[in-house]
Scaffold this motif. Sequence first.
Motif, short mmCIF file in Angstrom:
data_model
loop_
_atom_site.label_atom_id
_atom_site.label_comp_id
_atom_site.label_asym_id
_atom_site.label_seq_id
_atom_site.Cartn_x
_atom_site.Cartn_y
_atom_site.Cartn_z
N ILE A 172 0.87 -1.14 -0.02
CA ILE A 172 0.22 0.07 -0.17
C ILE A 172 0.76 1.25 0.11
N ILE A 173 1.96 1.38 0.92
CA ILE A 173 2.76 2.34 0.93
C ILE A 173 3.63 2.68 -0.60
N ILE A 174 4.01 1.30 -0.98
CA ILE A 174 4.51 1.41 -2.26
C ILE A 174 3.52 2.06 -3.41
N ILE A 175 2.30 1.51 -3.21
CA ILE A 175 1.23 2.12 -4.29
C ILE A 175 1.15 3.62 -4.05
N ILE A 176 1.11 4.04 -2.87
CA ILE A 176 0.80 5.51 -2.59
C ILE A 176 2.12 6.26 -3.09
N HIS A 181 4.16 9.59 -7.63
CA HIS A 181 4.95 9.87 -8.76
C HIS A 181 3.98 10.27 -10.01
N PHE A 182 2.76 9.44 -10.04
CA PHE A 182 2.14 9.80 -11.39
C PHE A 182 1.36 10.87 -11.20
N ILE A 183 0.84 11.37 -9.94
CA ILE A 183 0.34 12.72 -9.67
C ILE A 183 1.55 13.75 -10.15
N ASN A 184 2.73 13.78 -9.77
CA ASN A 184 3.67 14.72 -10.04
C ASN A 184 4.03 14.69 -11.45
#
Length: 352
Positions: A172-176, A181-184
């Motif tokens: 979950i933390i990795i997905i966050i 990264h995707f949002i950035n």
Amino acid sequence: MKIHKHGKHIKTINTVIESCLIVILIVLVAIMMVLIGKLQGTARVINYTGLVRGATQREVKLEITGNPNDELINYLDGILEDLKYKDGDYNLIKLDNNDYEKKLDTQTAFWILLKDEIYKVREYGYENTDIVNLSEEYFQLADQTVSAAEKYSERIACNIRLFEIFTAIDMIIIIIFIINHFINAIVITKKNKQLEKQAFLDLHTGLPNKSKCEEIFRTSQFITDSTACIMFDLNNLKKVNDTLGHSVGDQLILNFARLLRNAVPSNDFVGRYGGDEFIAVIYNTTKDEVTDILRQLDKEISEFNELGKAFKISYAHGCAFSSDYENCTLRTLFDKADKNMYNNKQAEKAGR
């Protein structure tokens, strides 16, 4: 500079954290695979310890009823030996559990006594032996061995569930981080598009600037549809700047840009090529349609000039049509329109 270094420092920390999380995930998955392997092996041990328990009772019944079965005894010997020494034909694993090992040792030792009693049954008859009581006691010992193996299996299962929770949290933390990264990346892409748009935007008029104009003229492809290029040049801009000031000149440019953009269809291109020069590229058009556009522009400029502005808008223009030239590119069309505009401007000066 400090902000940049701070952002770079945070990025480095995030990278280190992500790397650690990935390593932890790999370790957790590896441990889970080992535990799952142990659980599967333990299930096999439980199955065979339970099989020994039941098969021993069957052997005792056969002996009591006068049906000796040495093959079944050898079978039970083989399973117990494999359970104890893990080097038999049944591929059984060693359970790393002292309680199970002790109970298995007790059961194995008692099996030797029970076998001796079985042989006595064959020689003296079961009525003259303690086979029934020994069989019942052996059953209880075997049951305790199975129970110890099951408890060990339950602990492994609990550990697997615990590691599953840790793995889920880690993922979950990795997905966050991935989502972050995707949002950035989206934000950066949006900013880059804005910067790219600004790089091709004339900030004063809001029209595409000279760089954008040059970009559309850079193509070497021949024009296949009927296209027109119009070059515009504002008259007397220098005089306005010199007599009324650059702010009035800037307003003159802005007003003309707005009127030109209103007159040209929205699907067609309008750009500011230089200080007082503008370009319009009309696609899929005819000479009559271009004439209508110029007529509409003159109408809007006349209405604007009637408002009594300090200085009237006046312009020279030159048109070029792809239908008039063979193997024509947009650059060719622009050059022709520019030349025609220059000739038009010179003709107006000569007629004054």
